[in-house]
Design a protein around this motif. Structure first.
Motif: not given
Length: 88
Positions: A29-30, A33, A35-36, A56, A60-61, A73
């Motif tokens: 998932s990361f 994403s 974000l990544y 982000e 995130f989720r 978060r």
């Protein structure tokens, strides 16, 4: 391949925040994403990117049933951006 590569050195808060995020959300998932892919993988983690990174992290989720996820978060984001370590 679900290996996550971080192309730059992280400070302790950044490392700890990403470790928490990856552990809780899952490596795949990361890796998938925004974000990544938009920030971390490209090494865009400085102050110039803090607004985008904040958005982000906070999305995130996090769905309708948050179950404390927003607080987690927020704590991870504080670690990542400012090196802040807070409890619930």
């Amino acid at each position: 391949e679900t290996r996550v590569s971080i192309p730059i050195a992280l400070n302790q808060g950044q490392f700890d925040a990403l470790t928490s995020l990856i552990f809780n959300a899952g490596r795949k998932s990361f890796k998938d994403s925004s974000l990544y892919n938009k920030y971390i993988k490209l090494g865009k983690i400085g102050k110039d990117y803090s607004d985008g990174i904040s958005a982000e992290f906070m999305s995130f989720r996090v769905g309708a049933d948050q179950g404390g996820l927003v607080g987690r978060r927020e704590r991870e984001l504080g670690m990542f951006l400012r090196g802040e370590y807070t409890n619930k």
